[in-house]
Design an enzyme around this catalytic site. Structure first.
Site, PDB file in Angstrom:
ATOM      1  N   ASN A   9       0.864  -1.114   0.120  1.00 53.28           N
ATOM      2  CA  ASN A   9       0.225  -0.257  -0.114  1.00 53.28           C
ATOM      3  C   ASN A   9       0.529   1.335   0.199  1.00 53.28           C
ATOM      4  O   ASN A   9       1.007   1.368   0.955  1.00 53.28           O
ATOM      5  CB  ASN A   9      -1.073   0.231   0.907  1.00 53.28           C
ATOM      6  CG  ASN A   9      -1.678   1.504   1.221  1.00 53.28           C
ATOM      7  OD1 ASN A   9      -1.846   1.895   0.591  1.00 53.28           O
ATOM      8  ND2 ASN A   9      -2.291   1.426   2.420  1.00 53.28           N
ATOM      9  N   TRP A  10       1.232   2.118  -1.393  1.00 50.48           N
ATOM     10  CA  TRP A  10       1.838   2.971  -0.769  1.00 50.48           C
ATOM     11  C   TRP A  10       1.740   4.152  -0.848  1.00 50.48           C
ATOM     12  O   TRP A  10       1.967   5.046  -0.616  1.00 50.48           O
ATOM     13  CB  TRP A  10       2.314   3.418  -2.606  1.00 50.48           C
ATOM     14  CG  TRP A  10       2.782   2.647  -3.069  1.00 50.48           C
ATOM     15  CD1 TRP A  10       3.496   1.684  -2.445  1.00 50.48           C
ATOM     16  CD2 TRP A  10       3.575   2.311  -4.850  1.00 50.48           C
ATOM     17  NE1 TRP A  10       4.426   0.272  -3.772  1.00 50.48           N
ATOM     18  CE2 TRP A  10       4.257   0.764  -4.544  1.00 50.48           C
ATOM     19  CE3 TRP A  10       3.374   3.209  -5.406  1.00 50.48           C
ATOM     20  CZ2 TRP A  10       5.044   0.620  -6.225  1.00 50.48           C
ATOM     21  CZ3 TRP A  10       4.159   2.896  -7.038  1.00 50.48           C
ATOM     22  CH2 TRP A  10       4.507   2.445  -7.481  1.00 50.48           C
ATOM     23  N   LYS A  11       0.246   4.088  -0.432  1.00 51.64           N
ATOM     24  CA  LYS A  11      -0.384   5.900   0.231  1.00 51.64           C
ATOM     25  C   LYS A  11      -0.208   6.541  -0.536  1.00 51.64           C
ATOM     26  O   LYS A  11      -0.332   6.810  -2.096  1.00 51.64           O
ATOM     27  CB  LYS A  11       0.216   5.742   1.549  1.00 51.64           C
ATOM     28  CG  LYS A  11      -0.154   4.855   2.724  1.00 51.64           C
ATOM     29  CD  LYS A  11       0.195   4.672   4.142  1.00 51.64           C
ATOM     30  CE  LYS A  11      -0.269   3.869   4.843  1.00 51.64           C
ATOM     31  NZ  LYS A  11      -0.184   3.544   6.008  1.00 51.64           N
ATOM     32  N   HIS A  94      -9.029   1.078   5.225  1.00 58.71           N
ATOM     33  CA  HIS A  94      -8.013   1.491   5.551  1.00 58.71           C
ATOM     34  C   HIS A  94      -8.537   2.716   6.759  1.00 58.71           C
ATOM     35  O   HIS A  94      -9.111   3.483   6.601  1.00 58.71           O
ATOM     36  CB  HIS A  94      -6.937   2.392   4.158  1.00 58.71           C
ATOM     37  CG  HIS A  94      -5.915   1.858   5.173  1.00 58.71           C
ATOM     38  ND1 HIS A  94      -4.766   3.210   6.435  1.00 58.71           N
ATOM     39  CD2 HIS A  94      -4.593   0.867   5.321  1.00 58.71           C
ATOM     40  CE1 HIS A  94      -4.207   2.610   6.798  1.00 58.71           C
ATOM     41  NE2 HIS A  94      -3.834   1.214   5.292  1.00 58.71           N
ATOM     42  N   GLU A  96      -6.790   5.176   7.746  1.00 54.09           N
ATOM     43  CA  GLU A  96      -6.609   5.899   7.542  1.00 54.09           C
ATOM     44  C   GLU A  96      -7.856   6.556   6.673  1.00 54.09           C
ATOM     45  O   GLU A  96      -8.129   7.879   7.107  1.00 54.09           O
ATOM     46  CB  GLU A  96      -5.261   6.188   6.727  1.00 54.09           C
ATOM     47  CG  GLU A  96      -4.525   6.092   7.224  1.00 54.09           C
ATOM     48  CD  GLU A  96      -3.049   5.606   6.629  1.00 54.09           C
ATOM     49  OE1 GLU A  96      -2.756   5.619   5.433  1.00 54.09           O
ATOM     50  OE2 GLU A  96      -1.397   4.594   7.249  1.00 54.09           O
ATOM     51  N   GLU A 167      -5.220  -4.304  11.312  1.00 54.39           N
ATOM     52  CA  GLU A 167      -4.434  -3.692  10.614  1.00 54.39           C
ATOM     53  C   GLU A 167      -4.171  -3.082  11.912  1.00 54.39           C
ATOM     54  O   GLU A 167      -5.757  -2.182  12.428  1.00 54.39           O
ATOM     55  CB  GLU A 167      -4.342  -2.542  10.251  1.00 54.39           C
ATOM     56  CG  GLU A 167      -4.195  -3.357   8.476  1.00 54.39           C
ATOM     57  CD  GLU A 167      -3.431  -2.440   7.583  1.00 54.39           C
ATOM     58  OE1 GLU A 167      -2.076  -2.458   7.060  1.00 54.39           O
ATOM     59  OE2 GLU A 167      -4.098  -1.371   7.441  1.00 54.39           O
ATOM     60  N   GLY A 173       2.784   2.374  10.732  1.00 55.08           N
ATOM     61  CA  GLY A 173       3.582   3.969  10.669  1.00 55.08           C
ATOM     62  C   GLY A 173       4.346   3.969  11.830  1.00 55.08           C
ATOM     63  O   GLY A 173       4.578   4.955  12.029  1.00 55.08           O
ATOM     64  N   SER A 213       3.830  -1.673  10.270  1.00 55.15           N
ATOM     65  CA  SER A 213       5.513  -2.135  10.763  1.00 55.15           C
ATOM     66  C   SER A 213       5.542  -3.497   9.555  1.00 55.15           C
ATOM     67  O   SER A 213       6.705  -3.552  10.986  1.00 55.15           O
ATOM     68  CB  SER A 213       5.068  -1.795  11.987  1.00 55.15           C
ATOM     69  OG  SER A 213       4.733  -0.655  12.423  1.00 55.15           O
ATOM     70  N   GLY A 234       2.889  -1.168   4.375  1.00 58.26           N
ATOM     71  CA  GLY A 234       3.134   0.660   4.219  1.00 58.26           C
ATOM     72  C   GLY A 234       4.310   0.421   3.527  1.00 58.26           C
ATOM     73  O   GLY A 234       4.778   0.950   2.550  1.00 58.26           O
ATOM     74  N   GLY A 235       4.724   1.726   4.831  1.00 57.34           N
ATOM     75  CA  GLY A 235       6.496   2.273   4.115  1.00 57.34           C
ATOM     76  C   GLY A 235       7.485   1.363   3.577  1.00 57.34           C
ATOM     77  O   GLY A 235       7.968   1.961   2.663  1.00 57.34           O
TER      78      GLY A 235
HETATM   79  P1  PGA Z   1       2.661   0.487   7.270  1.00 55.93           P
HETATM   80  O1  PGA Z   1       1.079   0.750   7.167  1.00 55.93           O
HETATM   81  O2  PGA Z   1       3.221  -0.819   7.212  1.00 55.93           O
HETATM   82  O3  PGA Z   1       3.467   1.711   7.554  1.00 55.93           O
HETATM   83  O4  PGA Z   1       2.790   0.389   9.407  1.00 55.93           O
HETATM   84  C1  PGA Z   1       0.281  -0.065   6.575  1.00 55.93           C
HETATM   85  C2  PGA Z   1      -0.540   0.188   5.743  1.00 55.93           C
HETATM   86  O5  PGA Z   1      -0.755   1.078   6.663  1.00 55.93           O
HETATM   87  O6  PGA Z   1      -1.025  -0.510   5.696  1.00 55.93           O
END
Ligand code: PGA
Length: 248
Positions: A9-11, A94, A96, A167, A173, A213, A234-235
Site C-alpha cells: 500500500n503505497w498510500k 483502511h 486512515e 491492521e 507507521g 510495520s 505500507g512504508g
Molecule cells: P505500515 O502501514 O506498514 O507503514 O505500518 C501498513 C498499512 O497502513 O497498510
C-alpha cells in the site's frame, strides 16, 4: 490451503514517473509462484502501472473506490473505472480512511459489494486503536467491524474473493509491530467471526492478512503463523524491502 497474499500500500507516495521507475526496478525480482503479490499505487499511476504489470504475475490494486456507478460525485472514482484500467484488488476501510475521511463500516460494506460486482477483490481493513486494546475492547471492536463491513456478502465470494486485513492502528507507521502471537490471535478470532457469520468451510478459506510495520526482519515470523495469510505493507513497500518481504 490458503495462498499467501502480500500487498504493498503505497498510500499518497510516488508520482507517476517515480512509480514506473520503481515498479520496473522490482517487478522482475519478484517471484510470485507461491504468493499473490499486489501493488497499490496512487490513482493517477494506476493506468501506467497496469501496462507495466501486464505481462507479469504481479497484480494491480487501488487504495480506495466510491460505491456509486457514475454521476455528480466530484473527486470520486467508481469500481467500473478501476476495472477498466485493469485493477484486480482494492483496499477499503483502511484506518486512515476511517480516521481522516469518516469512513464507516456501512460505507466499507457498500464499497466492498460494489467491487465484487465488477470482479475486483476487496481488501477489507479492520483493527483497533491502542486505547481499545489497552482497555481490552479489541475483540468486540474488530468483531463489529468484520460483521458490519462484510454483511450481506455471498459466502462463495467471501471465501474466494474477499481478503480481510487486520491492521491494529497502533502498529501502522509507528515501527511498533504487534507480536506475531498477538497478530495471529486476532486473525484466528476474525476467522471465528467469519465462521459464525457463514460456515466452517468459508472461514477456513477466507484469507486474512496482517498489516502494521511489516518489514523484512519480522515478515518471516508473521507469515509463518497459522492464521495469517499474508501482509498489507505500507512504508516498507516503497523500497526494495518489499521484495525481501515477498521472498520471506
Ligand atoms: P505500515 O502501514 O506498514 O507503514 O505500518 C501498513 C498499512 O497502513 O497498510
Amino acid at each position: 490451503m490458503r495462498k499467501k497474499i502480500i500487498a504493498g500500500n503505497w498510500k499518497m507516495n510516488y508520482c507517476v514517473n517515480k512509480a514506473e521507475d520503481f515498479v520496473s526496478e522490482i517487478v522482475n525480482t519478484i517471484d510470485t509462484d507461491e504468493v499473490d503479490v499486489v501493488i497499490c499505487p496512487n490513482f493517477v499511476a494506476l493506468d501506467r502501472i497496469s501496462e507495466l504489470l501486464d505481462e507479469t504475475n504481479v497484480k494491480l490494486g487501488a487504495q480506495n473506490v466510491y460505491f456509486e456507478d457514475k454521476g455528480a460525485f466530484t473527486g470520486e472514482t467508481s469500481a467500473n473505472m478501476l476495472a477498466a484500467v485493469g485493477v484486480d484488488y482494492c483496499i477499503v476501510g483502511h484506518s486512515e480512511r476511517r480516521q481522516y475521511f469518516g469512513e464507516t463500516n456501512e460505507i466499507v460494506n457498500k464499497k466492498a459489494k460494489k467491487l465484487l460486482e465488477v470482479a475486483i477483490n476487496p481488501i477489507v481493513c479492520v483493527g483497533e486503536t491502542l486505547e481499545e486494546r489497552e482497555s481490552n475492547k479489541m475483540f468486540d471492536v474488530v468483531k463489529k467491524q468484520v460483521e458490519e463491513s462484510l454483511t450481506g456478502i455471498d459466502k462463495s465470494l467471501l471465501m474466494k474473493n474477499v481478503v480481510i486485513a487486520y491492521e491494529p492502528i497502533w502498529a501502522i507507521g509507528t515501527g511498533k509491530t504487534a507480536t506475531a502471537e498477538q497478530a495471529n490471535e486476532m486473525c484466528k478470532y476474525i476467522r471465528s467471526v467469519v465462521k459464525d457469520m457463514t460456515d466452517e468451510e468459508t472461514a477456513q478459506n477466507v484469507r486474512i492478512q496482517y498489516g502494521g510495520s511489516v518489514k523484512p526482519s519480522n515478515a518471516n515470523e508473521i507469515l509463518n503463523m497459522s492464521d495469517i495469510d499474508g501482509a498489507l505493507v505500507g512504508g516498507a513497500s516503497l523500497t526494495n524491502d518489499f521484495v525481501a518481504i515477498v521472498n520471506y
